[in-house]
Design a protein around this motif. Structure first.
Motif, PDB file in Angstrom:
ATOM      1  N   UNK A  87      56.235  75.697  40.561  1.00  0.00           N
ATOM      2  CA  UNK A  87      57.593  75.775  41.082  1.00  0.00           C
ATOM      3  C   UNK A  87      58.276  74.474  40.698  1.00  0.00           C
ATOM      4  N   UNK A  88      59.422  74.578  40.062  1.00  0.00           N
ATOM      5  CA  UNK A  88      60.130  73.408  39.563  1.00  0.00           C
ATOM      6  C   UNK A  88      61.066  72.843  40.636  1.00  0.00           C
ATOM      7  N   UNK A  89      61.345  71.562  40.494  1.00  0.00           N
ATOM      8  CA  UNK A  89      62.265  70.882  41.398  1.00  0.00           C
ATOM      9  C   UNK A  89      63.686  71.348  41.105  1.00  0.00           C
ATOM     10  N   UNK A  90      64.417  71.662  42.172  1.00  0.00           N
ATOM     11  CA  UNK A  90      65.814  72.071  42.032  1.00  0.00           C
ATOM     12  C   UNK A  90      66.682  70.875  42.399  1.00  0.00           C
ATOM     13  N   UNK A  91      67.481  70.396  41.459  1.00  0.00           N
ATOM     14  CA  UNK A  91      68.349  69.265  41.789  1.00  0.00           C
ATOM     15  C   UNK A  91      69.473  69.721  42.727  1.00  0.00           C
ATOM     16  N   UNK A  92      70.154  68.755  43.330  1.00  0.00           N
ATOM     17  CA  UNK A  92      71.342  69.103  44.100  1.00  0.00           C
ATOM     18  C   UNK A  92      72.327  69.726  43.119  1.00  0.00           C
ATOM     19  N   UNK A  93      72.928  70.832  43.523  1.00  0.00           N
ATOM     20  CA  UNK A  93      73.850  71.559  42.652  1.00  0.00           C
ATOM     21  C   UNK A  93      75.232  71.619  43.294  1.00  0.00           C
ATOM     22  N   UNK A  94      76.240  71.652  42.442  1.00  0.00           N
ATOM     23  CA  UNK A  94      77.617  71.780  42.901  1.00  0.00           C
ATOM     24  C   UNK A  94      78.328  72.813  42.029  1.00  0.00           C
ATOM     25  N   UNK A  95      79.200  73.580  42.671  1.00  0.00           N
ATOM     26  CA  UNK A  95      79.981  74.596  41.950  1.00  0.00           C
ATOM     27  C   UNK A  95      81.391  74.066  41.728  1.00  0.00           C
ATOM     28  N   UNK A  96      81.811  74.063  40.485  1.00  0.00           N
ATOM     29  CA  UNK A  96      83.156  73.625  40.105  1.00  0.00           C
ATOM     30  C   UNK A  96      83.886  74.819  39.485  1.00  0.00           C
ATOM     31  N   UNK A  97      85.196  74.754  39.440  1.00  0.00           N
ATOM     32  CA  UNK A  97      85.989  75.772  38.748  1.00  0.00           C
ATOM     33  C   UNK A  97      86.326  75.214  37.374  1.00  0.00           C
ATOM     34  N   UNK A  98      85.942  75.942  36.341  1.00  0.00           N
ATOM     35  CA  UNK A  98      86.105  75.465  34.968  1.00  0.00           C
ATOM     36  C   UNK A  98      87.561  75.552  34.508  1.00  0.00           C
ATOM     37  N   UNK A  99      87.970  74.587  33.727  1.00  0.00           N
ATOM     38  CA  UNK A  99      89.295  74.580  33.118  1.00  0.00           C
ATOM     39  C   UNK A  99      89.146  74.943  31.641  1.00  0.00           C
ATOM     40  N   UNK A 100      90.237  74.932  30.932  1.00  0.00           N
ATOM     41  CA  UNK A 100      90.222  75.213  29.501  1.00  0.00           C
ATOM     42  C   UNK A 100      89.503  74.141  28.691  1.00  0.00           C
ATOM     43  N   UNK A 101      89.174  73.000  29.314  1.00  0.00           N
ATOM     44  CA  UNK A 101      88.469  71.924  28.616  1.00  0.00           C
ATOM     45  C   UNK A 101      86.974  72.185  28.483  1.00  0.00           C
ATOM     46  N   UNK A 102      86.448  73.163  29.202  1.00  0.00           N
ATOM     47  CA  UNK A 102      85.016  73.459  29.151  1.00  0.00           C
ATOM     48  C   UNK A 102      84.699  74.193  27.850  1.00  0.00           C
ATOM     49  N   UNK A 103      83.824  73.603  27.048  1.00  0.00           N
ATOM     50  CA  UNK A 103      83.460  74.172  25.746  1.00  0.00           C
ATOM     51  C   UNK A 103      82.725  75.495  25.914  1.00  0.00           C
ATOM     52  N   UNK A 104      83.142  76.485  25.168  1.00  0.00           N
ATOM     53  CA  UNK A 104      82.486  77.796  25.125  1.00  0.00           C
ATOM     54  C   UNK A 104      82.310  78.420  26.504  1.00  0.00           C
ATOM     55  N   UNK A 105      83.312  78.268  27.352  1.00  0.00           N
ATOM     56  CA  UNK A 105      83.249  78.845  28.699  1.00  0.00           C
ATOM     57  C   UNK A 105      84.614  79.430  29.048  1.00  0.00           C
ATOM     58  N   UNK A 106      84.628  80.323  30.014  1.00  0.00           N
ATOM     59  CA  UNK A 106      85.838  81.005  30.444  1.00  0.00           C
ATOM     60  C   UNK A 106      86.554  80.206  31.514  1.00  0.00           C
ATOM     61  N   UNK A 107      87.846  79.977  31.302  1.00  0.00           N
ATOM     62  CA  UNK A 107      88.655  79.242  32.272  1.00  0.00           C
ATOM     63  C   UNK A 107      88.715  79.997  33.593  1.00  0.00           C
ATOM     64  N   UNK A 108      88.759  79.263  34.690  1.00  0.00           N
ATOM     65  CA  UNK A 108      88.828  79.786  36.069  1.00  0.00           C
ATOM     66  C   UNK A 108      87.519  80.399  36.547  1.00  0.00           C
ATOM     67  N   UNK A 109      86.438  80.260  35.777  1.00  0.00           N
ATOM     68  CA  UNK A 109      85.119  80.745  36.200  1.00  0.00           C
ATOM     69  C   UNK A 109      84.394  79.638  36.949  1.00  0.00           C
ATOM     70  N   UNK A 110      83.348  79.998  37.671  1.00  0.00           N
ATOM     71  CA  UNK A 110      82.516  79.013  38.366  1.00  0.00           C
ATOM     72  C   UNK A 110      81.514  78.446  37.369  1.00  0.00           C
ATOM     73  N   UNK A 111      81.367  77.122  37.395  1.00  0.00           N
ATOM     74  CA  UNK A 111      80.325  76.436  36.645  1.00  0.00           C
ATOM     75  C   UNK A 111      79.485  75.660  37.641  1.00  0.00           C
ATOM     76  N   UNK A 112      78.167  75.862  37.632  1.00  0.00           N
ATOM     77  CA  UNK A 112      77.274  75.171  38.564  1.00  0.00           C
ATOM     78  C   UNK A 112      76.565  74.056  37.804  1.00  0.00           C
ATOM     79  N   UNK A 113      76.725  72.823  38.318  1.00  0.00           N
ATOM     80  CA  UNK A 113      76.198  71.621  37.668  1.00  0.00           C
ATOM     81  C   UNK A 113      75.214  70.907  38.581  1.00  0.00           C
ATOM     82  N   UNK A 114      74.251  70.176  38.002  1.00  0.00           N
ATOM     83  CA  UNK A 114      73.466  69.267  38.835  1.00  0.00           C
ATOM     84  C   UNK A 114      74.414  68.152  39.298  1.00  0.00           C
ATOM     85  N   UNK A 115      74.460  67.891  40.596  1.00  0.00           N
ATOM     86  CA  UNK A 115      75.329  66.841  41.120  1.00  0.00           C
ATOM     87  C   UNK A 115      75.935  67.233  42.443  1.00  0.00           C
TER      88      UNK A 115
END
Length: 185
Positions: free
Chosen positions: A142-170
């Protein structure tokens, strides 16, 4: 109205009724003129509306979207409900393989807690290391799960859809440092 239609009307009314002195051709002509006027009015209204919208867009006038007006780190509800992303690191500009993985959500309706759902999916993905975000360990680990945060992606996110949720370690400051609002749970 054809002569057959007129004969049918006379037949339906019968001959015992007082004679009708209706000029059916004139009535039909007035109806056609009225429909033409309505059509011209509708076309004019459409042209004016489109012109006003085009002018506003050209001048940059109009209310900004919630995402455009949100300060980095502020809370915003995501509007994209078809797709979300699990990120390996807090980097929205990277195009490295496996930097982020798209998760199809199948267009959840407004009742689903989209942010909590994608947070759970990404947490489970980290725990099982299904996307190889961590170095491989022996089977059954079982792997360690870092603290995660959900952000709303903007048009600056490479190869991702704007206004979608992006979950990042942090944490919430991670969203702010990326210039992204925090996704409302």
């Amino acid at each position: 109205m054809t002569s057959e239609d007129k004969d049918l009307l006379v037949q339906a009314l019968g001959t015992d009724e007082p004679p009708l002195h209706l000029d059916l051709d004139a009535i039909e002509a007035r109806g056609r003129a009225r429909r033409r006027r309505r059509g011209h009015i509708a076309i004019a209204a459409t042209v004016l509306g489109v012109g006003a919208i085009a002018g506003a867009v050209a001048l940059g006038v109009g209310a900004p979207s919630a995402l455009e007006s949100a300060a980095p780190g502020s809370l915003v509800a995501p509007t994209e409900r078809e797709i979300a992303y699990c990120y390996q690191s807090a980097d929205i500009g990277s195009t490295a393989p496996n930097q982020h993985v798209a998760i199809g959500l199948g267009g959840r309706d407004g009742r689903a807690d989209l942010t909590a759902e994608i947070m759970q999916i990404c947490s489970d993905s980290w725990r099982s290391n299904v996307y190889d975000f961590q170095p491989r360990q022996p089977a059954g680990t079982t792997y360690r799960v870092p603290q995660l945060v959900a952000c709303v992606l903007t048009g600056n996110a490479a190869n991702a859809t704007e206004d979608a949720v992006g979950v990042f370690p942090g944490n919430e400051t991670t969203c702010a440092s990326l210039g992204l609002p925090v996704a409302k749970l």
